[in-house]
Motif scaffolding. Structure first.
Motif, short mmCIF file in Angstrom:
data_model
loop_
_atom_site.label_atom_id
_atom_site.label_comp_id
_atom_site.label_asym_id
_atom_site.label_seq_id
_atom_site.Cartn_x
_atom_site.Cartn_y
_atom_site.Cartn_z
N ASP A 26 10.05 -8.98 8.58
CA ASP A 26 10.05 -7.51 7.74
C ASP A 26 9.21 -6.78 8.02
O ASP A 26 7.93 -6.58 7.32
CB ASP A 26 10.25 -8.20 6.39
N LEU A 27 9.37 -5.70 8.77
CA LEU A 27 8.42 -5.03 9.35
C LEU A 27 7.93 -3.92 8.07
O LEU A 27 8.77 -3.43 7.44
CB LEU A 27 9.00 -3.99 10.43
N ASP A 28 6.52 -3.68 7.99
CA ASP A 28 6.06 -2.57 6.89
C ASP A 28 4.91 -2.15 7.66
O ASP A 28 4.56 -2.37 8.66
CB ASP A 28 5.60 -3.53 5.79
N PHE A 29 4.39 -1.15 6.71
CA PHE A 29 3.06 -0.39 7.75
C PHE A 29 1.85 -1.05 7.29
O PHE A 29 0.82 -0.45 7.26
CB PHE A 29 3.24 1.21 6.85
N GLY A 30 1.67 -2.29 6.65
CA GLY A 30 0.74 -2.98 6.38
C GLY A 30 0.87 -4.20 5.74
O GLY A 30 1.73 -4.35 4.96
N TYR A 31 0.05 -5.30 6.07
CA TYR A 31 0.14 -6.56 5.54
C TYR A 31 -1.28 -7.20 4.77
O TYR A 31 -1.96 -7.57 5.82
CB TYR A 31 0.52 -7.42 6.49
N LYS A 66 -4.22 -6.89 7.00
CA LYS A 66 -4.17 -6.59 8.42
C LYS A 66 -3.44 -5.15 8.49
O LYS A 66 -2.37 -5.04 7.71
CB LYS A 66 -3.33 -7.63 9.10
N PRO A 67 -3.55 -4.62 9.62
CA PRO A 67 -2.58 -3.34 10.17
C PRO A 67 -1.22 -3.70 10.64
O PRO A 67 -1.17 -5.14 10.71
CB PRO A 67 -3.69 -2.51 10.93
N PRO A 68 -0.26 -3.05 10.66
CA PRO A 68 0.96 -3.41 11.13
C PRO A 68 1.20 -3.60 12.45
O PRO A 68 2.10 -4.57 12.87
CB PRO A 68 2.05 -2.22 10.63
N LEU A 69 0.16 -3.51 13.67
CA LEU A 69 0.42 -3.51 14.83
C LEU A 69 0.84 -4.95 15.33
O LEU A 69 1.49 -5.23 16.20
CB LEU A 69 -0.67 -2.94 15.76
N ILE A 70 0.14 -5.93 14.84
CA ILE A 70 0.28 -7.38 15.08
C ILE A 70 1.76 -7.58 14.97
O ILE A 70 2.38 -8.38 15.68
CB ILE A 70 -0.48 -8.33 14.59
N ALA A 71 2.44 -7.39 13.85
CA ALA A 71 3.56 -7.72 13.51
C ALA A 71 4.72 -6.86 14.43
O ALA A 71 5.74 -7.56 14.81
CB ALA A 71 3.98 -7.32 12.01
N TRP A 72 4.26 -5.65 14.53
CA TRP A 72 5.27 -4.84 15.47
C TRP A 72 5.31 -5.46 17.06
O TRP A 72 6.40 -5.42 17.60
CB TRP A 72 4.91 -3.45 15.40
#
Length: 141
Positions: free
Chosen positions: A65-70, A73-79
């Protein structure tokens, strides 16, 4: 025997080594070594059968479930995890494959950035300083 002949490096058999490598030769040798290292890392990753640890499972969940932050953590790792999952599948090895790939690409990016930025800043196509960057793994020319 002349001074020039004495200064040439010789191999175990006494035969002289070939001519010194050019900058392009060193670059090709570096790319070849990094490619072999990457292949070894990916094979080792595929051969290991270690399940996800808690953090990896959490990052994988974020990638669904992509988002702009978690949280913190910033979102790059999920992307990146999502990109790897879309590219090669949902296995643990595919999810973890981004790390060796990015680790292999990083030295080339970080060694070329200081020279390029100083060339742009000078406007002359030459670096501002003749001193090599300390973080650069390449020898000065």
């Amino acid at each position: 025997m002349s001074a020039h002949e004495k200064s040439q490096a010789t191999g175990p058999s006494g035969a002289p080594f070939g001519p010194p490598l050019s900058d392009r030769g060193y670059a090709l040798l570096t790319v070849l070594c990094l490619g072999i290292l990457l292949a070894f890392r990916l094979l080792a990753l595929y051969a290991s059968k270690i399940d996800f640890v808690m953090d990896e499972a959490q990052y994988w969940t974020w990638s669904r479930d992509l988002d702009f932050g978690y949280f913190s953590k910033p979102p790059l790792i999920a992307w990146v995890i999502r990109t790897m999952g879309e590219t090669c599948g949902l296995s643990e090895a595919c999810t973890r494959a981004a790390s060796p790939i990015l680790y292999t690409l990083r030295p080339g990016c970080s060694s070329s950035l200081p020279a390029r930025s100083s060339m742009r800043a000078s406007g002359s196509g030459r670096p501002l300083s003749s001193r090599p960057c300390r973080a650069s793994p390449t020898p000065p020319r």
